[in-house]
Design a protein around this motif. Structure first.
Motif, PDB file in Angstrom:
ATOM      1  N   PRO A 198      30.172  18.843 129.823  1.00  0.00           N
ATOM      2  CA  PRO A 198      31.209  18.544 130.818  1.00  0.00           C
ATOM      3  C   PRO A 198      31.184  17.080 131.274  1.00  0.00           C
ATOM      4  O   PRO A 198      32.238  16.479 131.488  1.00  0.00           O
ATOM      5  CB  PRO A 198      30.887  19.494 131.980  1.00  0.00           C
ATOM      6  CG  PRO A 198      30.162  20.631 131.343  1.00  0.00           C
ATOM      7  CD  PRO A 198      29.355  20.002 130.230  1.00  0.00           C
ATOM      8  N   ALA A 199      29.997  16.488 131.371  1.00  0.00           N
ATOM      9  CA  ALA A 199      29.908  15.081 131.762  1.00  0.00           C
ATOM     10  C   ALA A 199      30.483  14.184 130.664  1.00  0.00           C
ATOM     11  O   ALA A 199      31.211  13.229 130.939  1.00  0.00           O
ATOM     12  CB  ALA A 199      28.467  14.696 132.065  1.00  0.00           C
ATOM     13  N   ALA A 200      30.167  14.492 129.411  1.00  0.00           N
ATOM     14  CA  ALA A 200      30.712  13.716 128.294  1.00  0.00           C
ATOM     15  C   ALA A 200      32.236  13.792 128.294  1.00  0.00           C
ATOM     16  O   ALA A 200      32.918  12.773 128.130  1.00  0.00           O
ATOM     17  CB  ALA A 200      30.146  14.223 126.971  1.00  0.00           C
ATOM     18  N   LYS A 201      32.778  14.979 128.520  1.00  0.00           N
ATOM     19  CA  LYS A 201      34.235  15.132 128.550  1.00  0.00           C
ATOM     20  C   LYS A 201      34.851  14.368 129.713  1.00  0.00           C
ATOM     21  O   LYS A 201      35.938  13.804 129.589  1.00  0.00           O
ATOM     22  CB  LYS A 201      34.599  16.612 128.591  1.00  0.00           C
ATOM     23  CG  LYS A 201      34.293  17.273 127.271  1.00  0.00           C
ATOM     24  CD  LYS A 201      34.636  18.734 127.249  1.00  0.00           C
ATOM     25  CE  LYS A 201      34.116  19.272 125.937  1.00  0.00           C
ATOM     26  NZ  LYS A 201      34.761  20.369 125.393  1.00  0.00           N
ATOM     27  N   ASP A 222      39.135   6.940 128.657  1.00  0.00           N
ATOM     28  CA  ASP A 222      40.014   7.003 127.488  1.00  0.00           C
ATOM     29  C   ASP A 222      39.238   6.700 126.200  1.00  0.00           C
ATOM     30  O   ASP A 222      39.641   5.866 125.394  1.00  0.00           O
ATOM     31  CB  ASP A 222      41.200   6.042 127.665  1.00  0.00           C
ATOM     32  CG  ASP A 222      42.322   6.345 126.691  1.00  0.00           C
ATOM     33  OD1 ASP A 222      42.451   7.509 126.263  1.00  0.00           O
ATOM     34  OD2 ASP A 222      43.074   5.411 126.341  1.00  0.00           O
ATOM     35  N   LEU A 223      38.117   7.389 126.028  1.00  0.00           N
ATOM     36  CA  LEU A 223      37.256   7.178 124.867  1.00  0.00           C
ATOM     37  C   LEU A 223      37.745   7.972 123.670  1.00  0.00           C
ATOM     38  O   LEU A 223      38.376   9.017 123.821  1.00  0.00           O
ATOM     39  CB  LEU A 223      35.823   7.605 125.194  1.00  0.00           C
ATOM     40  CG  LEU A 223      35.156   6.869 126.351  1.00  0.00           C
ATOM     41  CD1 LEU A 223      33.800   7.506 126.666  1.00  0.00           C
ATOM     42  CD2 LEU A 223      34.995   5.399 126.031  1.00  0.00           C
ATOM     43  N   SER A 224      37.429   7.461 122.495  1.00  0.00           N
ATOM     44  CA  SER A 224      37.745   8.137 121.237  1.00  0.00           C
ATOM     45  C   SER A 224      36.458   8.378 120.477  1.00  0.00           C
ATOM     46  O   SER A 224      35.452   7.683 120.681  1.00  0.00           O
ATOM     47  CB  SER A 224      38.655   7.262 120.374  1.00  0.00           C
ATOM     48  OG  SER A 224      39.859   6.994 121.044  1.00  0.00           O
ATOM     49  N   GLU A 225      36.485   9.360 119.579  1.00  0.00           N
ATOM     50  CA  GLU A 225      35.309   9.655 118.772  1.00  0.00           C
ATOM     51  C   GLU A 225      34.794   8.376 118.127  1.00  0.00           C
ATOM     52  O   GLU A 225      35.571   7.577 117.591  1.00  0.00           O
ATOM     53  CB  GLU A 225      35.643  10.686 117.698  1.00  0.00           C
ATOM     54  CG  GLU A 225      34.418  11.167 116.974  1.00  0.00           C
ATOM     55  CD  GLU A 225      34.675  12.381 116.110  1.00  0.00           C
ATOM     56  OE1 GLU A 225      33.858  12.596 115.208  1.00  0.00           O
ATOM     57  OE2 GLU A 225      35.666  13.100 116.343  1.00  0.00           O
ATOM     58  N   GLY A 226      33.485   8.182 118.213  1.00  0.00           N
ATOM     59  CA  GLY A 226      32.857   6.985 117.656  1.00  0.00           C
ATOM     60  C   GLY A 226      32.609   5.898 118.684  1.00  0.00           C
ATOM     61  O   GLY A 226      31.877   4.946 118.410  1.00  0.00           O
ATOM     62  N   ASP A 227      33.209   6.012 119.874  1.00  0.00           N
ATOM     63  CA  ASP A 227      32.951   5.032 120.932  1.00  0.00           C
ATOM     64  C   ASP A 227      31.536   5.199 121.471  1.00  0.00           C
ATOM     65  O   ASP A 227      30.880   6.218 121.239  1.00  0.00           O
ATOM     66  CB  ASP A 227      33.951   5.183 122.089  1.00  0.00           C
ATOM     67  CG  ASP A 227      35.329   4.618 121.762  1.00  0.00           C
ATOM     68  OD1 ASP A 227      35.443   3.826 120.805  1.00  0.00           O
ATOM     69  OD2 ASP A 227      36.284   4.984 122.467  1.00  0.00           O
ATOM     70  N   ALA A 228      31.078   4.190 122.195  1.00  0.00           N
ATOM     71  CA  ALA A 228      29.733   4.224 122.765  1.00  0.00           C
ATOM     72  C   ALA A 228      29.770   3.703 124.200  1.00  0.00           C
ATOM     73  O   ALA A 228      30.514   2.767 124.509  1.00  0.00           O
ATOM     74  CB  ALA A 228      28.782   3.380 121.922  1.00  0.00           C
ATOM     75  N   ALA A 240      27.252  13.099 122.404  1.00  0.00           N
ATOM     76  CA  ALA A 240      27.919  14.300 122.905  1.00  0.00           C
ATOM     77  C   ALA A 240      29.409  14.127 122.693  1.00  0.00           C
ATOM     78  O   ALA A 240      29.962  13.061 122.969  1.00  0.00           O
ATOM     79  CB  ALA A 240      27.614  14.513 124.391  1.00  0.00           C
ATOM     80  N   SER A 241      30.041  15.152 122.166  1.00  0.00           N
ATOM     81  CA  SER A 241      31.490  15.153 121.927  1.00  0.00           C
ATOM     82  C   SER A 241      31.947  13.926 121.137  1.00  0.00           C
ATOM     83  O   SER A 241      33.012  13.372 121.383  1.00  0.00           O
ATOM     84  CB  SER A 241      32.243  15.243 123.257  1.00  0.00           C
ATOM     85  OG  SER A 241      31.920  16.435 123.930  1.00  0.00           O
TER      86      SER A 241
END
Length: 104
Positions: free
Chosen positions: A7-10, A17-23, A58-59
Motif C-alpha cells: 500500500p505504501a508503494a502504491k 506519478d511513478l512508472s514501472e522502473g522508476d526509483a 515493490a510494484s
C-alpha cells in the motif's frame, strides 16, 4: 535494511506519478524534525541508484538509500508503511538486534 508495504508503494506511485522502473531515493537532509538525528530529516528524490546501501523493490519501483546516507540509518532497519486513516506515509526505525552487541 529497508522495507516498504505494497500500500505504501502504491501511494508513492500515485502521489509521485511513478512508472514501472522508476526509483525513489531516501536521504538525510539538513533541517526539519521527526528523524533519527536532531537537526536532520528524511528527504526523497526520484533518481537512479548509484551506490545503494539499502534497496528493495515493490510494484515495479525501486526504493533505496545511498551509501553516502548510510550514517543516518546506522544500527536501524527502515520501514515504510501507509496509514489509510490519514492517507499518509509513516516511517519507522527499528533498532537492529545486533546493533549494540559487543564481541569482547
Amino acid at each position: 535494511m529497508i522495507s516498504i508495504t505494497q500500500p505504501a508503494a502504491k501511494w508513492y506511485i500515485n502521489e509521485l506519478d511513478l512508472s514501472e522502473g522508476d526509483a525513489v531515493r531516501f536521504y538525510a537532509r539538513y533541517g526539519g524534525h521527526g528523524g533519527l538525528h536532531r537537526g536532520f530529516s528524511l528527504g526523497l528524490a526520484i533518481e537512479r541508484p548509484k551506490n545503494p546501501f539499502f534497496h528493495t523493490e515493490a510494484s515495479g519501483i525501486s526504493f533505496f538509500v545511498e551509501e553516502s546516507d548510510a550514517w543516518y540509518f546506522e544500527g536501524y532497519d527502515f520501514h515504510i508503511k501507509y496509514k489509510r486513516k490519514y492517507d499518509e506515509i509513516e516511517f519507522s526505525f527499528e533498532p537492529k538486534e545486533n546493533a549494540n552487541s559487543n564481541d569482547s
